[in-house]
Design a protein around this motif. Structure first.
Motif, PDB file in Angstrom:
ATOM      1  N   TYR A 120       0.860  -1.312  -0.173  1.00  0.00           N
ATOM      2  CA  TYR A 120       0.011   0.108  -0.175  1.00  0.00           C
ATOM      3  C   TYR A 120       0.867   1.169   0.002  1.00  0.00           C
ATOM      4  CZ  TYR A 120      -3.556   3.387   1.471  1.00  0.00           C
ATOM      5  OH  TYR A 120      -4.456   4.488   1.584  1.00  0.00           O
ATOM      6  N   TYR A 121       1.654   1.173   1.077  1.00  0.00           N
ATOM      7  CA  TYR A 121       2.805   2.442   1.010  1.00  0.00           C
ATOM      8  C   TYR A 121       3.361   2.840  -0.421  1.00  0.00           C
ATOM      9  CZ  TYR A 121       2.935   2.615   6.196  1.00  0.00           C
ATOM     10  OH  TYR A 121       2.498   2.974   7.525  1.00  0.00           O
ATOM     11  N   GLN A 122       3.878   1.563  -0.980  1.00  0.00           N
ATOM     12  CA  GLN A 122       4.604   1.673  -2.216  1.00  0.00           C
ATOM     13  C   GLN A 122       3.970   2.179  -3.315  1.00  0.00           C
ATOM     14  OE1 GLN A 122       5.460  -1.841  -4.382  1.00  0.00           O
ATOM     15  NE2 GLN A 122       7.938  -1.430  -4.375  1.00  0.00           N
ATOM     16  N   THR A 124       0.879   4.058  -3.092  1.00  0.00           N
ATOM     17  CA  THR A 124       0.033   5.309  -2.822  1.00  0.00           C
ATOM     18  C   THR A 124       1.066   6.357  -2.692  1.00  0.00           C
ATOM     19  OG1 THR A 124       0.206   4.945  -0.430  1.00  0.00           O
ATOM     20  CG2 THR A 124      -1.862   4.267  -1.943  1.00  0.00           C
ATOM     21  N   ARG A 125       2.295   6.035  -2.319  1.00  0.00           N
ATOM     22  CA  ARG A 125       3.428   7.156  -1.934  1.00  0.00           C
ATOM     23  C   ARG A 125       4.378   7.303  -3.148  1.00  0.00           C
ATOM     24  NH1 ARG A 125      -0.544   6.855   1.574  1.00  0.00           N
ATOM     25  NH2 ARG A 125       0.033   8.146   3.402  1.00  0.00           N
ATOM     26  N   TRP A 283      -4.942   6.134  -3.905  1.00  0.00           N
ATOM     27  CA  TRP A 283      -4.425   7.397  -4.414  1.00  0.00           C
ATOM     28  C   TRP A 283      -5.311   7.875  -5.621  1.00  0.00           C
ATOM     29  CZ3 TRP A 283      -3.186  11.014  -7.741  1.00  0.00           C
ATOM     30  CH2 TRP A 283      -3.063  12.283  -7.219  1.00  0.00           C
ATOM     31  N   GLN A 311      -0.948  -0.210   7.060  1.00  0.00           N
ATOM     32  CA  GLN A 311      -0.417   0.865   6.198  1.00  0.00           C
ATOM     33  C   GLN A 311      -1.577   1.856   5.829  1.00  0.00           C
ATOM     34  OE1 GLN A 311       2.029  -0.690   2.957  1.00  0.00           O
ATOM     35  NE2 GLN A 311       2.874  -2.311   4.283  1.00  0.00           N
ATOM     36  N   ASP A 314      -2.838   4.857   8.193  1.00  0.00           N
ATOM     37  CA  ASP A 314      -2.169   5.896   8.321  1.00  0.00           C
ATOM     38  C   ASP A 314      -3.103   7.058   7.506  1.00  0.00           C
ATOM     39  OD1 ASP A 314      -0.257   4.961   9.579  1.00  0.00           O
ATOM     40  OD2 ASP A 314       1.466   5.399   8.241  1.00  0.00           O
ATOM     41  N   ASP A 315      -3.451   6.557   6.329  1.00  0.00           N
ATOM     42  CA  ASP A 315      -4.423   7.627   5.594  1.00  0.00           C
ATOM     43  C   ASP A 315      -5.786   7.694   6.350  1.00  0.00           C
ATOM     44  OD1 ASP A 315      -2.742   8.157   3.455  1.00  0.00           O
ATOM     45  OD2 ASP A 315      -3.237   6.572   2.447  1.00  0.00           O
TER      46      ASP A 315
END
Lengths: 351, 243
Positions: A120-122, A124-125, A283, A311, A314-315
């Motif tokens: 998810y982090y990878q 959406t960031r 995202w 993950q 956080d959002d």
């Protein structure tokens, strides 16, 4: 008429229905049916399938083919997507449309081949170096996998950027009845920037991500940022289920959302007002809508459910912004948040 | 007045950033003349590398793409598969092609991609400031081999022409040195032949051009040419390796 389709094959077929005729990929489980299906069917539809020597080569073939003006797709699973990050950040900066499918598996490292949501982090960031984002679509069914894959191509072309279809091994491997339908097509800008031979009729085109001058590089970043803000305004998507009167709200996407939906039904059967908020675009994240839902007077708690150690939460926390407590049911390494776990936590936090 | 010499139409009217004595300018000219003579400036897409020739996208008059470090053959594959009717070439240095991009060049050759690769070998990383390349000679000093390349610890230089010539998909591989008039003429013939073979659809074509780097070798342009002939040519013999 409904047809029974396996997720990976539906994604591959959807790409061709959306006009994609160029696929570059590299084998990795659990997404192999995508390249296999395209290797078999692409030639008959006048398309090209290339098995690259690596994920890195595949994503750079995508760069070349997209820069040459074609609709292109590649697919992989978590460790392979890590390798593709080099190409994805170049695509983002050079403003090249592309569709990238990630059928996530357990990690980190080689992990395993079981379904996961730990990328998810990878996704959406940005994932690679620099200030950039990719649109991330998260299907929760084979129908959505087929629909979103088709829509992803138009989104990529309209905004000139890579779009990620982020699913997991469950969606890739599962079979469901789906209906083939054509999503509403968008008006697509002409690809006047493509390197397809100027034939002396226009200045030479250059596909590039190098901006050596600081002012030029900042200007490019600002251009991208403005586009991202426009996308957040126009393209944010989510779905709600029994959320209107909820006192406990699950937030979950993809496979986890299906499990959370089961938990909602179990809780409702016990008289507990549970609801589900499902982000469809990870995202841009639907933060405004989620905040509004969490801010309802009836709401007592928000529970993020995901197939990672936490993950997306956080959002969720950024959206809820402290007005309600946010809890996590996070399972990882290929494990899933089971409906009973969600029910138990909901009852505990409401007690 | 009679024009006796002019800039090739294959080149933009742009000053290059190359150091004095560097042979990139000569090699650019040879590629540009080839595009002009074959009448394919408007139907060619070039792929620039990362390295000294990164800005070649500003110099060649055809459409250009700038690739990630070493990935030019993969990028070229994507372009050529979409437009089989266009000529597609990559222009790469030794760090780009023989180190980080070794897999990409070998597999583009293996697939027999109908592209042309111009490989400029100057035995050093130029743009980043003189680090050891896979083609740096044994004993040659570089900023990351301050005592000279040591065969025991850093191995011997890669001979890319010889390696690629073993691959069936590679139909043409020649090594030339663009440092004197006969050499430049030979280099021109090799580059033109490679493009002609590509246009005929023969397969992957490769021209390695030995080149000088006076700045990072720490030599004057004239001494650099002499050094190339005395040291590089014996290890990287000139000639046709595949035809």
């Amino acid at each position: 008429m409904k047809e029974l389709w396996k997720g990976n094959e539906a994604v591959a077929e959807a790409a061709m229905r959306a006009g994609c005729r160029y696929f570059f990929g590299y084998p990795i489980t659990p997404q192999n049916e995508i390249p296999e299906y395209l290797a078999k069917h692409m030639p008959a539809r006048g398309g090209v399938f290339v098995q690259a020597e690596s994920e890195i080569a595949a994503i750079n073939m995508i760069y070349g083919a997209s820069g040459a003006g074609a609709r292109v797709m590649t697919s992989s699973s978590s460790p392979g997507i890590s390798l593709k990050q080099e190409g994805i950040t170049y695509l983002a900066c050079a403003e090249l449309p592309a569709v990238i499918v990630n059928m996530m598996r357990g990690g980190p490292g080689l992990g395993n081949i079981a379904p996961s949501q730990a990328d998810y982090y990878q996704a959406t960031r940005g994932g690679g170096n620099g200030d950039y984002r990719t649109i991330v679509l998260a299907p929760a069914s084979i129908q959505e996998a087929a629909d979103f894959t088709q829509e992803a191509f138009d989104l990529a072309d309209v905004y000139r950027m890579p779009v990620i279809v982020l699913a997991d091994g469950t969606i890739g491997q599962m079979m469901e009845a789906i209906e083939w339908r054509t999503p509403p097509r968008r008006e697509l800008p002409a690809k006047e920037w493509a390197t397809n031979g100027h034939r002396g009729e226009r200045p030479h085109n250059i596909i590039n991500s190098l901006f050596l001058d600081v002012a030029d590089c900042e200007e490019q970043n600002c251009r991208l940022q403005e586009r991202y803000e426009l996308i957040a305004e126009r393209e944010t998507r989510y779905e709600e289920y029994m959320a209107e009167d909820a006192e406990v709200l699950f937030v979950a996407y993809g496979t986890s959302a299906r499990l959370a939906r089961a938990a909602v039904l179990k809780l409702r059967a016990q008289g507990v007002k549970a609801g589900l908020f499902r982000p469809i675009t990870l995202w841009p994240f639907p933060e405004v809508a989620l905040h509004a839902r969490a801010a309802m007077p009836s709401m007592k708690a928000v529970i993020a459910a995901e197939m990672s150690t936490g993950q997306m939460i956080d959002d969720v926390k950024l959206a809820v912004n402290g007005i309600r407590p946010v809890y996590l049911v996070g399972r990882s390494g290929g494990a899933m948040p089971m409906p009973m776990e969600l029910v138990e936590l909901a009852l505990e936090v409401l007690a | 007045m009679k024009t006796v010499y002019q800039r090739s139409k294959g080149l933009m009217d742009a000053p290059t950033h190359y150091c004095p004595g560097c042979t990139h300018g000569v090699i650019h000219k040879l590629v540009a003349e080839t595009l002009e003579e074959l009448g394919i400036i408007g139907t060619t897409v070039g792929v620039a590398p990362v390295g000294c020739s990164v800005f070649s996208y500003n110099y060649f008059a055809c459409d250009m793409q700038e690739a990630a470090h070493g990935r030019a053959p993969a990028v070229a594959t994507g372009i050529k598969r979409v437009h089989p009717d266009l000529a597609v070439f990559t222009y790469q240095g030794d760090g780009d092609l023989a180190a980080i991009g070794t897999a990409e060049i070998v597999h583009a050759a293996m697939r027999g991609e109908k592209i042309t690769t111009i490989f400029v070998n100057n035995a050093i990383y130029g743009m980043t400031g003189g680090q050891m390349a896979p083609t740096t000679l044994v004993g040659q000093k570089a900023t990351t081999a301050p005592f000279g390349r040591d065969k025991e610890r850093q191995g011997s230089p890669l001979r890319m022409c010889e390696m690629l010539a073993t691959i069936d998909g590679c139909v043409y591989a020649e090594r030339v040195a663009a440092v004197d008039v006969p050499g430049i003429l030979k280099a021109k013939r090799a580059i033109k032949k490679a493009f002609q073979l590509q246009l005929e659809g023969a397969g992957f074509t490769f021209v390695e051009v030995l080149s000088t780097c006076p700045t990072n070798w720490g030599l004057t342009p004239r001494d650099a040419i002499a050094w190339l002939k005395e040291n590089m040519v014996p290890y990287f013999p000139l000639g046709v390796y595949k035809q």
